[in-house]
Design a protein around this motif. Structure first.
Motif, PDB file in Angstrom:
ATOM      1  N   ALA A 126      63.963 -18.692  87.352  1.00  0.00           N
ATOM      2  CA  ALA A 126      65.014 -17.983  86.918  1.00  0.00           C
ATOM      3  C   ALA A 126      65.531 -18.292  85.173  1.00  0.00           C
ATOM      4  CB  ALA A 126      66.154 -18.016  88.083  1.00  0.00           C
ATOM      5  N   VAL A 127      66.003 -20.065  85.168  1.00  0.00           N
ATOM      6  CA  VAL A 127      66.492 -20.455  83.914  1.00  0.00           C
ATOM      7  C   VAL A 127      65.368 -20.178  82.372  1.00  0.00           C
ATOM      8  CG1 VAL A 127      67.654 -22.320  83.180  1.00  0.00           C
ATOM      9  CG2 VAL A 127      68.390 -21.690  85.088  1.00  0.00           C
ATOM     10  N   VAL A 128      64.045 -20.510  83.403  1.00  0.00           N
ATOM     11  CA  VAL A 128      62.767 -20.901  82.405  1.00  0.00           C
ATOM     12  C   VAL A 128      62.804 -19.311  82.552  1.00  0.00           C
ATOM     13  CG1 VAL A 128      60.593 -21.978  81.957  1.00  0.00           C
ATOM     14  CG2 VAL A 128      62.830 -22.869  83.221  1.00  0.00           C
ATOM     15  N   VAL A 129      62.114 -18.288  82.882  1.00  0.00           N
ATOM     16  CA  VAL A 129      62.025 -17.033  82.646  1.00  0.00           C
ATOM     17  C   VAL A 129      62.682 -16.200  81.731  1.00  0.00           C
ATOM     18  CG1 VAL A 129      61.454 -14.598  83.878  1.00  0.00           C
ATOM     19  CG2 VAL A 129      60.633 -16.831  84.000  1.00  0.00           C
ATOM     20  N   LEU A 130      64.018 -16.688  81.920  1.00  0.00           N
ATOM     21  CA  LEU A 130      65.139 -15.869  81.216  1.00  0.00           C
ATOM     22  C   LEU A 130      65.361 -16.509  79.446  1.00  0.00           C
ATOM     23  CD1 LEU A 130      67.335 -14.537  84.172  1.00  0.00           C
ATOM     24  CD2 LEU A 130      65.704 -12.609  83.351  1.00  0.00           C
ATOM     25  N   SER A 131      65.374 -17.157  80.212  1.00  0.00           N
ATOM     26  CA  SER A 131      65.823 -18.207  78.492  1.00  0.00           C
ATOM     27  C   SER A 131      64.540 -18.325  78.078  1.00  0.00           C
ATOM     28  CB  SER A 131      65.590 -19.698  78.862  1.00  0.00           C
ATOM     29  OG  SER A 131      65.200 -20.387  79.504  1.00  0.00           O
ATOM     30  N   GLN A 132      63.155 -18.095  78.170  1.00  0.00           N
ATOM     31  CA  GLN A 132      62.257 -17.287  77.382  1.00  0.00           C
ATOM     32  C   GLN A 132      61.954 -16.409  77.138  1.00  0.00           C
ATOM     33  OE1 GLN A 132      58.958 -20.439  76.835  1.00  0.00           O
ATOM     34  NE2 GLN A 132      61.124 -21.041  76.905  1.00  0.00           N
ATOM     35  N   PHE A 133      62.093 -15.584  77.594  1.00  0.00           N
ATOM     36  CA  PHE A 133      62.031 -14.292  77.418  1.00  0.00           C
ATOM     37  C   PHE A 133      63.368 -13.434  76.192  1.00  0.00           C
ATOM     38  CE2 PHE A 133      63.564 -10.089  77.938  1.00  0.00           C
ATOM     39  CZ  PHE A 133      62.450  -9.387  77.749  1.00  0.00           C
ATOM     40  N   THR A 175      55.154 -26.776  80.374  1.00  0.00           N
ATOM     41  CA  THR A 175      55.244 -27.591  81.415  1.00  0.00           C
ATOM     42  C   THR A 175      55.837 -28.725  81.323  1.00  0.00           C
ATOM     43  OG1 THR A 175      52.758 -27.748  81.581  1.00  0.00           O
ATOM     44  CG2 THR A 175      53.611 -29.818  82.627  1.00  0.00           C
ATOM     45  N   GLY A 176      56.405 -28.962  79.747  1.00  0.00           N
ATOM     46  CA  GLY A 176      57.522 -29.864  79.710  1.00  0.00           C
ATOM     47  C   GLY A 176      59.314 -29.529  79.982  1.00  0.00           C
ATOM     48  N   LEU A 177      59.023 -28.408  79.736  1.00  0.00           N
ATOM     49  CA  LEU A 177      60.241 -27.705  80.025  1.00  0.00           C
ATOM     50  C   LEU A 177      60.493 -27.506  81.363  1.00  0.00           C
ATOM     51  CD1 LEU A 177      62.413 -25.625  78.342  1.00  0.00           C
ATOM     52  CD2 LEU A 177      61.994 -24.515  78.467  1.00  0.00           C
ATOM     53  N   LEU A 178      59.625 -27.394  82.448  1.00  0.00           N
ATOM     54  CA  LEU A 178      60.074 -27.009  84.153  1.00  0.00           C
ATOM     55  C   LEU A 178      60.227 -28.860  84.450  1.00  0.00           C
ATOM     56  CD1 LEU A 178      57.005 -24.994  84.979  1.00  0.00           C
ATOM     57  CD2 LEU A 178      59.207 -24.239  84.785  1.00  0.00           C
ATOM     58  N   ILE A 202      55.539 -18.009  78.786  1.00  0.00           N
ATOM     59  CA  ILE A 202      56.674 -16.705  79.597  1.00  0.00           C
ATOM     60  C   ILE A 202      55.871 -16.373  80.680  1.00  0.00           C
ATOM     61  CG2 ILE A 202      57.501 -13.895  80.745  1.00  0.00           C
ATOM     62  CD1 ILE A 202      58.483 -14.382  76.993  1.00  0.00           C
ATOM     63  N   ALA A 203      54.418 -16.001  80.025  1.00  0.00           N
ATOM     64  CA  ALA A 203      53.487 -15.747  81.436  1.00  0.00           C
ATOM     65  C   ALA A 203      53.163 -16.517  82.366  1.00  0.00           C
ATOM     66  CB  ALA A 203      52.107 -15.285  80.639  1.00  0.00           C
ATOM     67  N   LEU A 204      52.769 -17.535  81.958  1.00  0.00           N
ATOM     68  CA  LEU A 204      52.844 -19.073  82.658  1.00  0.00           C
ATOM     69  C   LEU A 204      53.643 -19.052  84.204  1.00  0.00           C
ATOM     70  CD1 LEU A 204      51.678 -21.655  80.789  1.00  0.00           C
ATOM     71  CD2 LEU A 204      50.329 -20.991  82.688  1.00  0.00           C
ATOM     72  N   VAL A 205      55.568 -18.853  83.748  1.00  0.00           N
ATOM     73  CA  VAL A 205      56.087 -19.032  84.689  1.00  0.00           C
ATOM     74  C   VAL A 205      56.467 -17.783  85.644  1.00  0.00           C
ATOM     75  CG1 VAL A 205      58.644 -19.645  85.039  1.00  0.00           C
ATOM     76  CG2 VAL A 205      57.164 -20.870  83.112  1.00  0.00           C
ATOM     77  N   VAL A 206      55.543 -16.748  84.757  1.00  0.00           N
ATOM     78  CA  VAL A 206      56.136 -15.603  85.117  1.00  0.00           C
ATOM     79  C   VAL A 206      54.804 -15.308  86.593  1.00  0.00           C
ATOM     80  CG1 VAL A 206      55.388 -12.867  85.957  1.00  0.00           C
ATOM     81  CG2 VAL A 206      56.694 -14.173  83.800  1.00  0.00           C
ATOM     82  N   VAL A 207      53.681 -16.383  86.091  1.00  0.00           N
ATOM     83  CA  VAL A 207      52.927 -16.204  87.902  1.00  0.00           C
ATOM     84  C   VAL A 207      52.944 -17.610  88.424  1.00  0.00           C
ATOM     85  CG1 VAL A 207      50.501 -17.425  87.421  1.00  0.00           C
ATOM     86  CG2 VAL A 207      50.776 -15.392  85.665  1.00  0.00           C
ATOM     87  N   LEU A 208      53.983 -17.870  87.925  1.00  0.00           N
ATOM     88  CA  LEU A 208      54.126 -19.434  88.512  1.00  0.00           C
ATOM     89  C   LEU A 208      55.221 -18.563  89.591  1.00  0.00           C
ATOM     90  CD1 LEU A 208      54.214 -22.474  89.634  1.00  0.00           C
ATOM     91  CD2 LEU A 208      55.766 -22.499  88.550  1.00  0.00           C
ATOM     92  N   ALA A 209      55.998 -17.850  89.221  1.00  0.00           N
ATOM     93  CA  ALA A 209      56.883 -17.548  89.464  1.00  0.00           C
ATOM     94  C   ALA A 209      56.612 -16.449  90.931  1.00  0.00           C
ATOM     95  CB  ALA A 209      58.111 -16.286  89.593  1.00  0.00           C
TER      96      ALA A 209
END
Length: 278
Positions: free
Chosen positions: A32-39, A73-76, A184-191
């Motif tokens: 949630a933090v990664v997706v929303l912060s990236q957006f 990858t580094g951010l996650l 954003i696309a990578l993290v959404v797919v992961l979610a």
């Protein structure tokens, strides 16, 4: 001199963004933090693009996209380490690795900074090592998981620094738009694959948004600095961002700092001065 100023400002903003990111991961799930912060960062760069010089190209967007994979990858891994470990240990460990990778790349690819600037590089790396010293008792009790995640995160960030700097200099900020879109696309797919929610925790959304905007602002400053200076110097200046993070952690979260860590902050300032004179 312009590159030094931009890189130093980038370090200050990166450190503040990571502090807010660390706070957010303690209130919300990682994705949630990664997706929303990236957006929020994407919205910010989209608003700024029209006001900045530069034009999109396939080459610029591709370099940005590849850099986005490495950076995401580094951010996650970095946020995972922040959530499980001590902020004043995780951030400098990541910074040391993220600095070493592009510095070595720059030197191997033929960059030859002045001797005073090289002395500043050595001093800066030493400063990061001092800053990374944990408070008494923390090193012995610190789990290895967050430390390994921090090292891997540093490698991912270092790859981002190298890759995004390969984009054409006349591209402006467009490589960052490509990088953020892919991330954003990578993290959404992961979610979706892991069926994890991206809903923020109570009261966490403003902190997440601030973290994302600051992170993108730091990326902008870095790209502008890399377009104007040597990668081996710009990257090591940017790597000093933990000094900001640990000072915020000290005064806001009351995390204990050793004298060596404060000495590292002073060394960081000296390193900036040496690199600037070089």
């Amino acid at each position: 001199m312009t590159a030094v100023v931009l890189a130093t400002a980038c370090a200050l903003v990166y450190g503040t963004a990571d502090f807010f990111g660390g706070l957010a991961t303690r209130r919300s799930r990682l994705l949630a933090v990664v997706v929303l912060s990236q957006f929020s960062g994407l919205v910010f760069v989209a608003a700024v693009l029209s006001a900045m010089p530069g034009s999109p190209s396939v080459e610029a967007l591709l370099w940005g996209m590849v850099a986005g994979v490495s950076g995401t990858t580094g951010l996650l891994l970095f946020y995972r380490a922040l959530a499980a470990g001590t902020m004043s240990v995780v951030a400098p460990t990541t910074a040391t690795t993220s600095a070493a990778v592009p510095v070595l790349f720059g030197l191997v690819s033929g960059e030859r900074p002045a001797l005073t600037a090289l002395a500043g590089v050595v001093l800066a790396l030493a400063a990061v090592l001092l800053v990374s010293r944990a408070p008494k008792g923390a090193a012995a009790s610190a789990p290895t998981g967050p430390l390994l995640s921090a090292l891997a995160a540093g490698a991912g960030f270092g790859g981002f620094f190298i890759l995004v700097a390969q984009a054409p200099h006349d591209a402006g900020l467009w490589p960052l738009a490509g990088a953020r879109t892919v991330s954003i696309a990578l993290v959404v797919v992961l979610a979706l694959i892991t069926r994890r929610t991206v809903r923020p925790g109570p009261g966490a959304l403003p902190i997440i948004a601030v973290s994302g905007v600051l992170d993108m602002l730091a990326n902008m400053l870095y790209l502008l600095a890399a377009q104007r200076g040597l990668l081996s110097l710009v990257a090591v200046l940017v790597s000093l961002y933990p000094a900001t993070t640990i000072l915020l952690a000290r005064f806001v979260l009351r995390e204990r700092l050793r004298r060596l860590q404060m000495g590292g902050v002073v060394m960081a300032l000296a390193a900036v001065a040496l690199i600037a004179t070089g």
